[in-house]
Motif scaffolding. Structure first.
Motif, PDB file in Angstrom:
ATOM      1  N   ASP A 189       0.854  -1.192   0.000  1.00 20.57           N
ATOM      2  CA  ASP A 189       0.000   0.000   0.000  1.00 20.57           C
ATOM      3  C   ASP A 189       0.888   1.240   0.000  1.00 20.57           C
ATOM      4  N   GLY A 190       0.264   2.411  -0.178  1.00 18.48           N
ATOM      5  CA  GLY A 190       0.994   3.659  -0.270  1.00 18.48           C
ATOM      6  C   GLY A 190       1.021   4.453   1.013  1.00 18.48           C
ATOM      7  N   ARG A 191       0.745   3.794   2.139  1.00 13.43           N
ATOM      8  CA  ARG A 191       0.764   4.510   3.407  1.00 13.43           C
ATOM      9  C   ARG A 191       2.192   4.789   3.880  1.00 13.43           C
ATOM     10  N   THR A 192       2.290   5.701   4.829  1.00 12.54           N
ATOM     11  CA  THR A 192       3.553   5.997   5.484  1.00 12.54           C
ATOM     12  C   THR A 192       3.702   5.085   6.699  1.00 12.54           C
ATOM     13  N   TRP A 193       4.840   4.398   6.784  1.00  9.97           N
ATOM     14  CA  TRP A 193       5.099   3.452   7.863  1.00  9.97           C
ATOM     15  C   TRP A 193       6.377   3.825   8.602  1.00  9.97           C
ATOM     16  N   THR A 194       6.405   3.594   9.915  1.00  7.00           N
ATOM     17  CA  THR A 194       7.679   3.624  10.621  1.00  7.00           C
ATOM     18  C   THR A 194       8.403   2.316  10.321  1.00  7.00           C
ATOM     19  N   TYR A 195       9.712   2.346  10.420  1.00  9.84           N
ATOM     20  CA  TYR A 195      10.457   1.135  10.082  1.00  9.84           C
ATOM     21  C   TYR A 195      11.831   1.148  10.760  1.00  9.84           C
ATOM     22  N   GLY A 196      12.470  -0.021  10.767  1.00 10.17           N
ATOM     23  CA  GLY A 196      13.864  -0.183  11.130  1.00 10.17           C
ATOM     24  C   GLY A 196      14.485  -1.203  10.199  1.00 10.17           C
ATOM     25  N   PHE A 197      15.765  -1.061   9.918  1.00 11.37           N
ATOM     26  CA  PHE A 197      16.439  -1.958   8.978  1.00 11.37           C
ATOM     27  C   PHE A 197      17.867  -2.205   9.465  1.00 11.37           C
ATOM     28  N   TRP A 198      18.361  -3.429   9.285  1.00 13.63           N
ATOM     29  CA  TRP A 198      19.728  -3.734   9.688  1.00 13.63           C
ATOM     30  C   TRP A 198      20.398  -4.648   8.686  1.00 13.63           C
ATOM     31  N   LYS A 199      21.725  -4.543   8.658  1.00  7.56           N
ATOM     32  CA  LYS A 199      22.551  -5.472   7.897  1.00  7.56           C
ATOM     33  C   LYS A 199      23.771  -5.808   8.745  1.00  7.56           C
TER      34      LYS A 199
END
Length: 377
Positions: A189-199
């Motif tokens: 969907d085109g909503r705005t989401w909070t997120y976290g990402f790691w590598k």
């Protein structure tokens, strides 16, 4: 670390943000309770000790850290702002909220490749960024207030606002980022989401809790959540990524403004091989990914920065870092570099102090732009 290697680190970071994730097909345990807060958005309350994040092979002997060793101080934010009011998920004691991965998420999220490619290669062209970074580490954290927006993003595009930390040369790098994003190919969907990402080690990593690794600790606020905007308004988010002084784990904390901090959770130190003694690189800014046709999306609020009206464009303010001794400084306390690769489509301005409704803001940047069809590769 040479300039070329440092740029390679930043570009590899961006490449992974857009390339995809390792996906969990579902929850590993039966939820004690479930809460549906919107279309395709259901949270399951999972026993904190049974959460899938602990299923990572590097976490076989990991002990959950329930809260950071040191409570971070809160930076003052702009007076009269509309701070995001996330919806609380009232999970019972001993459980944590985990977003139930939808079929669309599992289908659309690409598997993260072990040997990811440089983002300037044809496989990851169309990434553009506007922000600031500092490479005079080691750093123990980065923090900022920043606006979130609703944007009209095509199904094959993405737009982010993020703070991040990272270490390492070329393809052997570790990093963590967090903020907000609009990415229909991930969420459907085109909503705005909070997120976290790691590598981390061996090039492995992912978004949020889509695969094992991130340890959710907050009982009421998940790392990933769609944001409901009041009509015609933007919202502010106040995030801090910081390394725990005693354990070495990397925490994500949402700092309060008149309310308590929320320690959302953390990425355990075992996931990383280049972040034990802090991060070499910290930064903040906007990132977009163009569609395969070459059309680049809006960044920030879709407008170029206006030096006379900073509050009317995309903004990160009170950007601060934790140095190697956990002392907090404005980001421009150390040499800070501008990151802007497509000035035709996006802009960036930097300010040391801006008075917003009688409140002086710390080091800040304005960023963003409309995108278009001539932004380059």
């Amino acid at each position: 670390m040479s300039k070329g290697i440092r740029m390679a680190l930043i570009m590899n970071l961006l490449s992974l943000l857009f390339s995809g994730v390792l996906v969990h097909s579902g929850q590993s345990t039966v939820p004690l309770k479930s809460f549906k807060i919107g279309e395709n958005v259901t949270y399951d309350c999972i026993d904190i000790y049974m959460q899938s994040g602990l299923g990572h092979p590097l976490l076989k002997y990991h002990t959950i850290q329930m809260k950071p060793s040191v409570s971070r101080t809160k930076l003052k934010g702009p007076i009269g702002i509309n701070k995001v009011q996330k919806q609380k998920i009232p999970c019972p004691d001993g459980t944590i909220p985990v977003w139930r991965n939808t079929k669309e998420f599992t289908t659309n999220a690409q598997v993260l490749r072990e040997n990811h490619v440089h983002s300037l290669s044809p496989d990851s062209s169309g990434t553009h960024l506007a922000g600031v970074k500092s490479q005079n580490g080691p750093f123990r954290g980065v923090e900022a207030w920043f606006k979130m927006f609703k944007l009209d993003i095509a199904q094959d595009q993405a737009s982010y606002g993020q703070i991040y930390i990272g270490s390492g040369p070329n393809n052997e790098d570790n990093y963590i980022s967090a903020g907000w994003m609009i990415n229909p190919s991930i969420f459907g969907d085109g909503r705005t989401w909070t997120y976290g990402f790691w590598k981390g080690k061996d090039g492995k990593g992912c978004y949020n809790t889509a695969c094992s690794g991130f340890v959710q600790v907050s009982q009421t606020f998940p790392i990933v959540q769609p944001i409901d905007f009041p009509p015609g308004q933007s919202l502010w988010l106040h995030y801090l990524i910081h390394q725990d002084k005693n354990t070495g784990n990397w925490w994500l904390t949402e700092l309060g403004s008149g309310e308590p901090n929320v320690d959302i959770g953390y990425w355990p130190k075992e996931l990383f091989n280049l972040l034990d003694n802090g991060a070499n690189l910290v930064g903040a800014g906007g990132v977009v990914q163009a569609s395969p046709s070459g059309s680049s999306p809006e960044m920030g609020n879709g407008q170029f920065p206006n030096v006379n009206h900073p509050k009317d464009s995309g903004i990160f303010t009170n950007i601060e870092v934790l140095d190697s001794n956990y002392v907090q400084h404005k980001m421009n306390y150390l040499p800070t570099q501008v990151v802007l690769d497509s000035p035709k489509c996006y802009g960036l301005t930097i300010g040391k102090k801006f008075i917003f409704r009688r409140n002086p803001l710390g080091f800040y940047i304005n960023y963003g732009g409309p995108g278009g069809n001539s932004c380059g590769v």
